[in-house]
Design an enzyme around this catalytic site. Structure first.
Site, PDB file in Angstrom:
ATOM      1  N   ASN A 167      88.414   3.218  50.855  1.00  0.00           N
ATOM      2  CA  ASN A 167      89.155   4.474  50.826  1.00  0.00           C
ATOM      3  C   ASN A 167      89.641   4.736  49.405  1.00  0.00           C
ATOM      4  O   ASN A 167      90.327   3.902  48.813  1.00  0.00           O
ATOM      5  CB  ASN A 167      90.354   4.409  51.767  1.00  0.00           C
ATOM      6  CG  ASN A 167      91.082   5.740  51.858  1.00  0.00           C
ATOM      7  OD1 ASN A 167      90.759   6.590  52.683  1.00  0.00           O
ATOM      8  ND2 ASN A 167      92.073   5.928  51.009  1.00  0.00           N
ATOM      9  N   ARG A 177      59.295  42.793  28.300  1.00  0.00           N
ATOM     10  CA  ARG A 177      60.286  43.393  29.201  1.00  0.00           C
ATOM     11  C   ARG A 177      61.305  42.371  29.699  1.00  0.00           C
ATOM     12  O   ARG A 177      62.386  42.739  30.148  1.00  0.00           O
ATOM     13  CB  ARG A 177      59.579  44.050  30.389  1.00  0.00           C
ATOM     14  CG  ARG A 177      58.843  45.340  30.030  1.00  0.00           C
ATOM     15  CD  ARG A 177      58.015  45.846  31.191  1.00  0.00           C
ATOM     16  NE  ARG A 177      58.825  46.016  32.395  1.00  0.00           N
ATOM     17  CZ  ARG A 177      58.315  46.149  33.623  1.00  0.00           C
ATOM     18  NH1 ARG A 177      57.002  46.100  33.798  1.00  0.00           N
ATOM     19  NH2 ARG A 177      59.101  46.303  34.662  1.00  0.00           N
ATOM     20  N   GLU A 197      40.236  51.100  36.560  1.00  0.00           N
ATOM     21  CA  GLU A 197      41.644  51.069  36.177  1.00  0.00           C
ATOM     22  C   GLU A 197      42.276  52.438  36.433  1.00  0.00           C
ATOM     23  O   GLU A 197      41.608  53.476  36.370  1.00  0.00           O
ATOM     24  CB  GLU A 197      41.778  50.699  34.698  1.00  0.00           C
ATOM     25  CG  GLU A 197      41.341  49.280  34.377  1.00  0.00           C
ATOM     26  CD  GLU A 197      42.212  48.233  35.037  1.00  0.00           C
ATOM     27  OE1 GLU A 197      43.444  48.416  35.086  1.00  0.00           O
ATOM     28  OE2 GLU A 197      41.650  47.224  35.521  1.00  0.00           O
ATOM     29  N   ALA A 240      93.754  10.196  46.735  1.00  0.00           N
ATOM     30  CA  ALA A 240      93.746  11.447  45.989  1.00  0.00           C
ATOM     31  C   ALA A 240      94.118  11.226  44.528  1.00  0.00           C
ATOM     32  O   ALA A 240      95.006  10.441  44.206  1.00  0.00           O
ATOM     33  CB  ALA A 240      94.724  12.427  46.619  1.00  0.00           C
ATOM     34  N   ASN A 264      43.845  46.694  43.194  1.00  0.00           N
ATOM     35  CA  ASN A 264      43.399  45.426  42.623  1.00  0.00           C
ATOM     36  C   ASN A 264      44.600  44.578  42.204  1.00  0.00           C
ATOM     37  O   ASN A 264      45.406  45.004  41.380  1.00  0.00           O
ATOM     38  CB  ASN A 264      42.504  45.713  41.407  1.00  0.00           C
ATOM     39  CG  ASN A 264      42.112  44.449  40.673  1.00  0.00           C
ATOM     40  OD1 ASN A 264      42.062  43.356  41.253  1.00  0.00           O
ATOM     41  ND2 ASN A 264      41.829  44.583  39.389  1.00  0.00           N
ATOM     42  N   LEU A 268      46.171  32.847  33.661  1.00  0.00           N
ATOM     43  CA  LEU A 268      46.433  33.637  32.467  1.00  0.00           C
ATOM     44  C   LEU A 268      47.937  33.700  32.204  1.00  0.00           C
ATOM     45  O   LEU A 268      48.714  34.120  33.067  1.00  0.00           O
ATOM     46  CB  LEU A 268      45.857  35.049  32.629  1.00  0.00           C
ATOM     47  CG  LEU A 268      44.360  35.126  32.969  1.00  0.00           C
ATOM     48  CD1 LEU A 268      43.886  36.573  32.937  1.00  0.00           C
ATOM     49  CD2 LEU A 268      43.529  34.266  32.026  1.00  0.00           C
ATOM     50  N   ALA A 269      48.328  33.270  30.997  1.00  0.00           N
ATOM     51  CA  ALA A 269      49.757  33.228  30.637  1.00  0.00           C
ATOM     52  C   ALA A 269      49.926  33.476  29.147  1.00  0.00           C
ATOM     53  O   ALA A 269      50.738  32.825  28.488  1.00  0.00           O
ATOM     54  CB  ALA A 269      50.358  31.887  31.032  1.00  0.00           C
ATOM     55  N   ALA A 270      49.155  34.433  28.616  1.00  0.00           N
ATOM     56  CA  ALA A 270      49.175  34.667  27.168  1.00  0.00           C
ATOM     57  C   ALA A 270      50.042  35.848  26.766  1.00  0.00           C
ATOM     58  O   ALA A 270      50.297  36.041  25.581  1.00  0.00           O
ATOM     59  CB  ALA A 270      47.746  34.889  26.658  1.00  0.00           C
ATOM     60  N   GLN A 306      44.591  32.421  23.567  1.00  0.00           N
ATOM     61  CA  GLN A 306      44.214  33.802  23.263  1.00  0.00           C
ATOM     62  C   GLN A 306      45.134  34.279  22.143  1.00  0.00           C
ATOM     63  O   GLN A 306      46.266  34.659  22.365  1.00  0.00           O
ATOM     64  CB  GLN A 306      44.359  34.696  24.497  1.00  0.00           C
ATOM     65  CG  GLN A 306      43.857  36.118  24.260  1.00  0.00           C
ATOM     66  CD  GLN A 306      44.146  37.056  25.421  1.00  0.00           C
ATOM     67  OE1 GLN A 306      45.104  36.843  26.169  1.00  0.00           O
ATOM     68  NE2 GLN A 306      43.341  38.104  25.555  1.00  0.00           N
TER      69      GLN A 306
END
Length: 455
Positions: free
Chosen positions: A367, A21, A161, A370, A176, A14-16, A78
């Site tokens: 080599n 927040r 709930e 620098a 739950n 479920l990711a609907a 959804q």
């Protein structure tokens, strides 16, 4: 009945939800932990159960989720968020013809372990053949979690709930998690009977357990001892807590595998970082995705590595940056303030300080002095630089690609090289050095006189 290969498993994630927040234009489940979207941590754990189908139920910002997980899952939508039961119902068509087990997970609960999922599926096929198995946990603070009212045998009498629970039910500490395993042949028939006559006016997934119990069907609870395993991520603060939790686990795992971390809390890993035995990592090192470090290598302080392969016995840093495509073969050394991108340093090659190597191949034993840079970009295209074995590149040299420097060649310090250098050649590209005796003294005298006259 034992779980066998014939117990076909489907997974619904479920990711609907809107994830308000999180306060982000990025979908909540795509926020990364250790460089990987949180939902993909969960999917990787679920993949250990060899599911035949994985369905992600999307809603808000669905295009982002579907784009990120394309080819890794199927999708259901959804459109209106009417509760977890309603969300699972949206997967009915995607699971058409499936009569095996169904495991229901949550995209913002990324740390659920494969072993826990397997335990739930095994319990689903216990002797009492429960219709559903719920994952329970006992948090220090029960807050607003739903409660599982169950007997000592783990059989569930009722689920409720928090908002609908009595004070006696709220005194129960078994909560739950929302994660559930259900027999596929019963799932949607039970969901069709779920109503929304409750405090939130939603269709609750746990109500299928109450309906099954009312029908005389067994439902059971499996408990996890790790409350952090089922912790949801809903805010930036919780995301940071999850990152810290993951990093602590990975640091402990690395040290148990034979890696020395001089200051563990200052080292940060990515989800796919691979460190071999006897690797030493000094303080304040960050590993981005795609890093592989061979035995006896040393990663010194304040270095950043991403998409890089570090060979056996190599030394990186301090204050070095390895970008994607950087390959250090055995014994190579990259020192302080050196950046390497899409380049290979052969065995024993050295670039000890203040150097940029981009789109280059450096031969074994070469080599690099620098201040040397490979000038790989002309404003439109990238070009490669090839440096032969045992070549010596003097300090403050600019190698303007495309360019080849042969084996055993020497490029003198301060050279800007635009043409290939043959094997064993010396290339010196400098303006003529002029000497004017007394010039500086005369200059200083004249300027001091002007300065005095100006006062």
């Amino acid at each position: 009945m034992a779980v066998t290969e014939t117990n076909e498993l489907a997974i619904i994630i479920l990711a609907a939800g809107k994830g308000t927040r999180m306060k982000s234009a990025l979908h909540k489940v795509l926020h990364p932990i250790a460089g990987r979207p949180m939902i993909e941590h969960l999917m990787a754990s679920a993949a250990a159960l060899n599911p035949s189908r994985t369905i992600v139920v999307t809603g808000d910002l669905r295009e982002q989720v579907e784009r990120a997980l394309k080819g890794k899952a199927d999708f259901a939508v959804q459109d209106r968020q009417l509760g977890t039961g309603h969300a699972v119902l949206q997967a009915r068509e995607a699971l058409s013809g499936h009569s095996g087990d169904v495991l229901i997970l949550y995209g913002d609960v990324p740390f659920l372990r494969s072993a826990t999922m397997q335990a739930m599926q095994r319990r689903l096929h216990g002797d009492d053949a429960p219709t559903a198995v719920v994952l329970g946990f006992r948090p220090d603070d029960t807050r607003t979690y739903g409660r599982i009212i169950a007997g000592d045998d783990g059989r569930i009498a009722r689920m409720v709930e928090h908002k609908d629970a009595t004070e006696e039910e709220r005194a129960c500490t078994l909560c739950n998690s929302g994660v559930m395993a259900v027999r596929g042949e019963a799932l949607f028939a039970l969901l069709d009977r779920v109503g929304n006559d409750n405090a939130q006016g939603e269709y609750y997934l746990p109500d299928i357990v109450n309906l099954a119990a009312a029908d005389g069907q067994a439902c059971a609870v499996v408990e996890t001892d790790e409350a952090s395993e089922v912790a949801g991520i809903n805010s930036r603060a919780e995301l940071a807590e999850a990152e810290a939790q993951w990093q602590d686990f990975r640091r402990a795992e690395a040290m148990a595998d034979g890696v020395t971390l001089r200051a563990p809390q200052t080292v940060f890993f990515s989800w796919d970082t691979m460190l071999a035995e006897d690797v030493v990592v000094e303080p304040n090192v960050v590993f981005g995705p795609g890093v592989n470090v061979a035995p006896n290598a040393k990663i010194r302080a304040f270095s950043h590595l991403e998409g890089a392969s570090v060979g056996e016995g190599c030394e990186v840093g301090p204050h070095a940056r390895l970008r994607p495509g950087a390959v250090l073969e055995a014994g190579a050394k990259v020192g302080n303030f050196v950046e390497v991108k899409n380049s290979t340093l052969g065995a024993g090659a050295k670039a000890n300080h203040l150097t940029y190597l981009g789109d280059a191949t450096v031969g074994a034993g070469a080599n690099i002095g620098a201040g040397t840079i490979t000038c790989n970009y002309d404003g439109y295209f990238k070009h490669r630089t090839e440096i032969g074995e045992r070549a010596f590149i003097g300090s403050n040299s600019s190698l303007i690609a495309p360019l080849r420097v042969g084996a055993d060649a020497i490029v003198a310090a301060g050279s800007a090289v635009t043409r290939d250098v043959g094997d064993g050649e010396l290339r010196l590209v400098r303006g003529e050095q002029l000497v004017k005796p007394g010039w500086a003294d005369r200059f200083h005298d004249a300027m001091k006189k002007k300065q005095k006259e100006a006062k």
